[in-house]
Design an enzyme around this catalytic site. Sequence first.
Site, mmCIF file in Angstrom:
data_model
loop_
_atom_site.group_PDB
_atom_site.id
_atom_site.type_symbol
_atom_site.label_atom_id
_atom_site.label_comp_id
_atom_site.label_asym_id
_atom_site.label_seq_id
_atom_site.Cartn_x
_atom_site.Cartn_y
_atom_site.Cartn_z
ATOM 1 N N ARG A 34 1.115 -1.066 -0.100
ATOM 2 C CA ARG A 34 -0.022 -0.086 0.170
ATOM 3 C C ARG A 34 0.813 1.154 -0.022
ATOM 4 O O ARG A 34 1.732 1.358 0.791
ATOM 5 C CB ARG A 34 -1.014 -0.114 1.044
ATOM 6 C CG ARG A 34 -2.077 -1.105 1.027
ATOM 7 C CD ARG A 34 -3.259 -1.034 1.972
ATOM 8 N NE ARG A 34 -3.830 -2.296 2.150
ATOM 9 C CZ ARG A 34 -4.736 -2.670 1.137
ATOM 10 N NH1 ARG A 34 -4.849 -1.990 0.158
ATOM 11 N NH2 ARG A 34 -5.244 -3.951 1.217
ATOM 12 N N ASP A 35 0.351 2.356 -0.658
ATOM 13 C CA ASP A 35 1.162 3.607 -0.967
ATOM 14 C C ASP A 35 0.970 4.091 0.561
ATOM 15 O O ASP A 35 -0.215 4.088 1.031
ATOM 16 C CB ASP A 35 0.335 4.370 -1.931
ATOM 17 C CG ASP A 35 1.368 5.534 -2.202
ATOM 18 O OD1 ASP A 35 2.028 5.507 -3.409
ATOM 19 O OD2 ASP A 35 1.570 6.454 -1.399
ATOM 20 N N ILE A 36 2.003 4.730 1.289
ATOM 21 C CA ILE A 36 2.115 5.533 2.399
ATOM 22 C C ILE A 36 1.174 6.604 2.370
ATOM 23 O O ILE A 36 0.602 7.045 3.611
ATOM 24 C CB ILE A 36 3.495 5.631 2.944
ATOM 25 C CG1 ILE A 36 3.471 5.586 4.300
ATOM 26 C CG2 ILE A 36 4.041 6.769 2.083
ATOM 27 C CD1 ILE A 36 5.115 5.510 4.863
ATOM 28 N N ASN A 91 4.161 6.965 -13.597
ATOM 29 C CA ASN A 91 4.731 8.139 -13.761
ATOM 30 C C ASN A 91 6.356 8.016 -14.177
ATOM 31 O O ASN A 91 6.922 7.335 -13.585
ATOM 32 C CB ASN A 91 4.822 9.035 -12.618
ATOM 33 C CG ASN A 91 3.276 9.359 -11.970
ATOM 34 O OD1 ASN A 91 2.405 9.758 -12.644
ATOM 35 N ND2 ASN A 91 3.311 9.315 -10.740
ATOM 36 N N HIS A 104 7.578 1.536 -11.069
ATOM 37 C CA HIS A 104 6.289 0.983 -10.289
ATOM 38 C C HIS A 104 4.967 1.179 -10.923
ATOM 39 O O HIS A 104 5.035 2.186 -11.823
ATOM 40 C CB HIS A 104 6.511 1.662 -8.744
ATOM 41 C CG HIS A 104 6.479 2.918 -8.540
ATOM 42 N ND1 HIS A 104 7.657 3.522 -8.906
ATOM 43 C CD2 HIS A 104 5.679 4.162 -8.734
ATOM 44 C CE1 HIS A 104 7.589 4.855 -8.679
ATOM 45 N NE2 HIS A 104 6.119 5.172 -8.486
ATOM 46 N N HIS A 106 1.367 2.204 -10.256
ATOM 47 C CA HIS A 106 0.051 2.542 -8.986
ATOM 48 C C HIS A 106 -1.084 2.064 -9.717
ATOM 49 O O HIS A 106 -1.723 2.096 -10.642
ATOM 50 C CB HIS A 106 -0.188 4.085 -9.050
ATOM 51 C CG HIS A 106 1.100 4.935 -8.606
ATOM 52 N ND1 HIS A 106 1.213 5.555 -7.348
ATOM 53 C CD2 HIS A 106 2.037 5.336 -9.386
ATOM 54 C CE1 HIS A 106 2.226 6.327 -7.426
ATOM 55 N NE2 HIS A 106 2.809 6.356 -8.464
HETATM 56 P P1 AMP Z 1 5.857 8.288 -7.907
HETATM 57 O O1 AMP Z 1 5.693 9.524 -7.286
HETATM 58 O O2 AMP Z 1 4.967 7.723 -9.012
HETATM 59 O O3 AMP Z 1 7.523 8.030 -8.110
HETATM 60 O O4 AMP Z 1 5.412 7.410 -6.723
HETATM 61 C C1 AMP Z 1 6.029 6.971 -5.490
HETATM 62 C C2 AMP Z 1 5.066 6.836 -4.480
HETATM 63 O O5 AMP Z 1 5.710 6.313 -3.486
HETATM 64 C C3 AMP Z 1 4.465 7.972 -3.858
HETATM 65 O O6 AMP Z 1 2.909 7.756 -3.972
HETATM 66 C C4 AMP Z 1 4.594 7.733 -2.489
HETATM 67 O O7 AMP Z 1 3.421 8.118 -1.639
HETATM 68 C C5 AMP Z 1 5.053 6.360 -2.188
HETATM 69 N N1 AMP Z 1 5.982 6.030 -1.117
HETATM 70 C C6 AMP Z 1 6.928 6.883 -0.655
HETATM 71 N N2 AMP Z 1 7.369 6.230 0.282
HETATM 72 C C7 AMP Z 1 6.892 5.039 0.625
HETATM 73 C C8 AMP Z 1 6.975 4.114 1.532
HETATM 74 N N3 AMP Z 1 7.740 3.836 2.436
HETATM 75 N N4 AMP Z 1 5.986 3.096 1.570
HETATM 76 C C9 AMP Z 1 4.888 3.007 0.596
HETATM 77 N N5 AMP Z 1 4.773 3.954 -0.231
HETATM 78 C C10 AMP Z 1 5.715 5.009 -0.269
#
Ligand code: AMP
Length: 119
Positions: A34-36, A91, A104, A106
């Site tokens: 899950r996204d934080i 992205n 990654h 989403h």
């Molecule tokens: P992006 O902006 O497409 O590179 O997505 C990176 C995503 O990683 C963002 O939506 C952040 O909220 C998420 N993120 C950052 N740190 C963590 C973490 N420790 N655990 C889970 N998600 C994270």
Amino acid sequence: MTSQTPRDCLFCKIVAGEIPSDRVAESERSVAFRDITPAAPIHVLVVPKRHEPTVGALAAASADDLADVFRLAARVAELEGVGDAHRMIVNTGSDAGQTIFHAHVHVLAGAAFTEGKMV
Ligand code: AMP
Ligand code: ZN
């Protein structure tokens, strides 16, 4: 483009279990957690275990790893009960909002997406 080596890559550390995450699924080649900072009621990230900075680089490096990421993303959507109502977003590049340079996808769902609009 910014790139990180696996040594200082947050998602490599999550894959390795060195940093905790809320895992929802895993395959031989990919991990979903899950996204934080969720941007929708369901917001899961699917990452390849292999470090590549972008999905494009992943596609160039390994078709099998690329396919596995999307296969696991589809499975996550099914597991979350939104197999027929979700978005997958990638992205690429900081100007497009990429903040973590480990490929990654989403998986977003549970929000009322605007019909006919991509963003
Ligand atoms: P992006 O902006 O497409 O590179 O997505 C990176 C995503 O990683 C963002 O939506 C952040 O909220 C998420 N993120 C950052 N740190 C963590 C973490 N420790 N655990 C889970 N998600 C994270
Ligand atoms: Zn990495």
